[in-house]
Design a protein around this motif. Sequence first.
Motif, PDB file in Angstrom:
ATOM      1  N   GLN A 156      -1.534 -10.885  -3.966  1.00 34.97           N
ATOM      2  CA  GLN A 156      -2.499 -11.317  -4.979  1.00 34.97           C
ATOM      3  C   GLN A 156      -3.248 -12.565  -4.524  1.00 34.97           C
ATOM      4  OE1 GLN A 156      -3.240  -9.805  -8.027  1.00 34.97           O
ATOM      5  NE2 GLN A 156      -4.883 -11.297  -8.141  1.00 34.97           N
TER       6      GLN A 156
ATOM      7  N   LEU B 252      -5.668 -11.639  -1.805  1.00 36.03           N
ATOM      8  CA  LEU B 252      -6.820 -10.931  -2.373  1.00 36.03           C
ATOM      9  C   LEU B 252      -7.801 -11.913  -2.993  1.00 36.03           C
ATOM     10  CD1 LEU B 252      -8.411  -8.445  -3.292  1.00 36.03           C
ATOM     11  CD2 LEU B 252      -6.871  -8.282  -5.269  1.00 36.03           C
TER      12      LEU B 252
ATOM     13  N   ALA C  37     -11.302  -5.294  -7.456  1.00 30.68           N
ATOM     14  CA  ALA C  37     -10.380  -4.726  -6.474  1.00 30.68           C
ATOM     15  C   ALA C  37      -9.008  -4.537  -7.095  1.00 30.68           C
ATOM     16  CB  ALA C  37     -10.276  -5.631  -5.250  1.00 30.68           C
TER      17      ALA C  37
ATOM     18  N   LEU D 282      -5.018  -3.008  -5.884  1.00 31.37           N
ATOM     19  CA  LEU D 282      -4.074  -2.448  -4.905  1.00 31.37           C
ATOM     20  C   LEU D 282      -2.876  -1.919  -5.670  1.00 31.37           C
ATOM     21  CD1 LEU D 282      -3.230  -2.090  -1.876  1.00 31.37           C
ATOM     22  CD2 LEU D 282      -2.068  -4.308  -2.098  1.00 31.37           C
TER      23      LEU D 282
ATOM     24  N   THR E 275      -9.932   7.419   3.697  1.00 27.89           N
ATOM     25  CA  THR E 275     -10.876   6.695   2.849  1.00 27.89           C
ATOM     26  C   THR E 275     -11.924   7.620   2.240  1.00 27.89           C
ATOM     27  OG1 THR E 275     -12.406   6.229   4.668  1.00 27.89           O
ATOM     28  CG2 THR E 275     -10.681   4.606   4.258  1.00 27.89           C
TER      29      THR E 275
ATOM     30  N   TYR F 196       0.160   2.829  -0.300  1.00 27.75           N
ATOM     31  CA  TYR F 196      -0.793   1.936  -0.934  1.00 27.75           C
ATOM     32  C   TYR F 196      -2.120   2.651  -1.165  1.00 27.75           C
ATOM     33  CZ  TYR F 196       2.495  -1.565   0.770  1.00 27.75           C
ATOM     34  OH  TYR F 196       3.632  -2.288   1.015  1.00 27.75           O
TER      35      TYR F 196
ATOM     36  N   LEU G  73      -5.960   1.310  -2.251  1.00 25.02           N
ATOM     37  CA  LEU G  73      -6.810   0.135  -2.478  1.00 25.02           C
ATOM     38  C   LEU G  73      -8.209   0.611  -2.828  1.00 25.02           C
ATOM     39  CD1 LEU G  73      -7.441  -2.886  -2.453  1.00 25.02           C
ATOM     40  CD2 LEU G  73      -7.681  -2.747   0.043  1.00 25.02           C
ATOM     41  N   TYR G  74      -8.708   0.173  -3.974  1.00 23.02           N
ATOM     42  CA  TYR G  74     -10.029   0.576  -4.462  1.00 23.02           C
ATOM     43  C   TYR G  74     -10.840  -0.672  -4.751  1.00 23.02           C
ATOM     44  CZ  TYR G  74     -13.453   2.873  -7.606  1.00 23.02           C
ATOM     45  OH  TYR G  74     -14.606   3.349  -8.203  1.00 23.02           O
ATOM     46  N   ILE G  75     -12.039  -0.743  -4.168  1.00 25.08           N
ATOM     47  CA  ILE G  75     -12.908  -1.919  -4.317  1.00 25.08           C
ATOM     48  C   ILE G  75     -14.296  -1.457  -4.740  1.00 25.08           C
ATOM     49  CG2 ILE G  75     -13.834  -3.986  -3.193  1.00 25.08           C
ATOM     50  CD1 ILE G  75     -11.690  -3.620  -1.019  1.00 25.08           C
TER      51      ILE G  75
ATOM     52  N   PHE H 219     -11.178  -5.117   2.293  1.00 22.95           N
ATOM     53  CA  PHE H 219     -10.298  -3.961   2.446  1.00 22.95           C
ATOM     54  C   PHE H 219      -9.372  -4.093   3.658  1.00 22.95           C
ATOM     55  CE2 PHE H 219      -9.089   0.156   4.034  1.00 22.95           C
ATOM     56  CZ  PHE H 219      -8.801   0.905   2.912  1.00 22.95           C
TER      57      PHE H 219
ATOM     58  N   LEU I  39      -6.601  -7.041   3.642  1.00 24.62           N
ATOM     59  CA  LEU I  39      -5.608  -6.885   2.580  1.00 24.62           C
ATOM     60  C   LEU I  39      -4.721  -5.670   2.827  1.00 24.62           C
ATOM     61  CD1 LEU I  39      -4.489  -7.903  -0.109  1.00 24.62           C
ATOM     62  CD2 LEU I  39      -6.090  -6.392  -1.269  1.00 24.62           C
ATOM     63  N   MET I  40      -5.326  -4.541   3.190  1.00 26.42           N
ATOM     64  CA  MET I  40      -4.531  -3.348   3.457  1.00 26.42           C
ATOM     65  C   MET I  40      -3.609  -3.568   4.657  1.00 26.42           C
ATOM     66  SD  MET I  40      -3.712  -0.267   2.516  1.00 26.42           S
ATOM     67  CE  MET I  40      -4.945   0.731   1.660  1.00 26.42           C
TER      68      MET I  40
END
Length: 724
Positions: free
Chosen positions: A266, A269, A287, A289, A528, A565, A567-569, A589, A592-593
Amino acid sequence: MKAPRNKRLMGKRNPRRNRQRFGGFFLFILVGIFLLFVFRFSYIVVSGHANDENLTKKASALYQSSSVLRAKRGTIYDASGTPIAEDTTTYSIYAVLDKNYTGINDKKLYVTDKAKVAKVLSQYLPLDRATILRRLNPANSKTFQVEFGTAGSGLSLTIKQAIEKADLKGVYFTETPARLYPNGIFASHQIGLANAKTTTTANTTTSNLKGIMGLEKTLNSTLTGTNGVKKVEKDSYGYQLPNTKAKEKAAKNGKDVYLTLDSRLQTYLETLMSSVQTKYQPEQLNAVLMNPKTGQILAASQRPTFNPETGSGLGNFWRDTLVGDAYEPGSVMKAFTLAAAIDSGKYQPNSTYQSGQVTVGGTTVHDWNNTGWGTIPLSKAFPLSSNVGFVHIEETMGKDKWLSYLNKFQFMSKTKSLLSGEVSGSIQYEHTSDQAVTSFGQGINVTMMQMMQGFSAIANDGKEMQPQIVSKVTDPATGKTTKYKPKQVATPIKKSTAKQVLAAMEDVTYKDYGTGGAYKIPGYKIATKTGTAQISNANGGGYMTGDSNYIFSVVGMAPASNPKYVLYITMKQPQKMTDPATEILAQIFNPLMKRALDYDAGTTATESKATMPNVTGQSVSAATAALKKQNLTTVQIGTGNTVVQQMPLANEVILDDQRALILTNGAMTMPDVTGWSKSDVLKLAELTGKKITIKGTGYATKQSLAAKGLLNSAQSITVTLSKP
């Protein structure tokens, strides 16, 4: 005729009889009054009431002191048990000026030495001595007391105790319950705020914390405790009566809430989001996760955001955009269209079609590059993100079948994730053209959390998991724990379908014609899907135009073979789009990923990252030494010798190029900002509460207020940036 007259004369000549009659009448009145008094007195004694007032309670109030025992509001913790929001107490300072305010033996309880008060307070408040003296000498000589505005409120216990040591006559403090948010900007709209709310009864005034937004609001009844009370018998001087015991009803503290948020991810991010926000200035940036196996939210953030500890940045933007904003998602929706077509047996990957444009229901749909790629198989429509291809896929599947899958994925329904202000979303599905464009994410409005819930089915073998941000609730009094177990809400697609969609998402990343090449992470396979959604005009007249008037997005799942995981932004309308959207989103992305995957693989031990130590309350010399050990550059703001605030806050991650700002007691002074980035200047504005206008781009070269100038005397400050 004379006899009656003589009789009347005899009566008038007999005063004794008249006196007897009058005396009897008067005695009758007195007896009546006495009996009335006896009756009234007896009634009051028996009933304890007079004139609709409870005399028993009034008498009790004179000789009984009642004080509230305030219950502690429950603490909100992250997944590792580190506090995110907890109870504290703040203090506001005031000075009594009225010379009639005296105590026993005429002891002076008002300010007697204004010069001393001004000197001492200027060392601990962000006000200079002259400003404080003006407050202590108001125009109205009958002023009873004065306060010091925001500068004199929200003081810590450390500052209060330091001021009290100076033994200033006439200076007092009021105590207010407050909420401490030690991480600063940390999922701020999701965690929310709790503010003190004052209630007044006949005998007491009580301040309690109440959640006003975010989880603090939705879980307010869980976090709120029940106040207790303490009653003491006292004499007329206010002292407890001998041989009496205080009666006490203990307070019951609120329950503690544990979240699924991972502070390591967190915090990282938030740092990445702030960097992108500062550089590209999007209207909105979101964003999330998530662990798709459980639905647990590991990190979540949005921009604009605010610092709940200082209130900086809150303004009028109170919405949690992850659940409160419905938007057209664009091409990331194609993942669900493809899943529905495969699952229903209507996907024909080897069929060919003419890309570029297609007319459906009287509306012409274009591919994002307008010209298309000639005649290509449907298998290429997904990695190329061809709108025309997905119109053909939707037509083959049929409008009813496609709508049934949208419902299976739980779109147009709230996720009930406990985040506040959630909306359901909507769909426009009346005309053939409406049905066609939903296949590539237009004409349907969704929320971030609805998308996350749907993505979990693709990443989790077809099992769709409810987004979860609360893991458990604990009652500190009993030790009882209520756990929030992962909840599967649907199985919209088969396991085999999910595997095929993941494979297609890999093509987006690794095929030379795929749109997701920017999201490759060395050492890991990433699946992706990118998106570019048009934005409806506010007046309802079609869509906005312009290179940046879109919602750009990416969803990624990793490892692609069995995602742990998602992850959506999303990024809406970047005002300074100096780089392609995919490169901008990749700045959040990829790091963080990678960090999440590295944590999972246990390969982050060699990572070096600096964290901000807690230096508030320390001397400037001690704070500077502590920051130097962390290889941080210290910037002192203020003329005092004690740190009263710091930026970043304690335990926040510090990047190598960041500065540590410390605000001291005494008058606030302007530092030399030469070479500072825009982000650093914004932190200065947040810490000091001053409005600073920033002109240009690059790094600071000029400042309207000279270094060491008094910030309090400046009406406005301008900092000019220039590119090197």
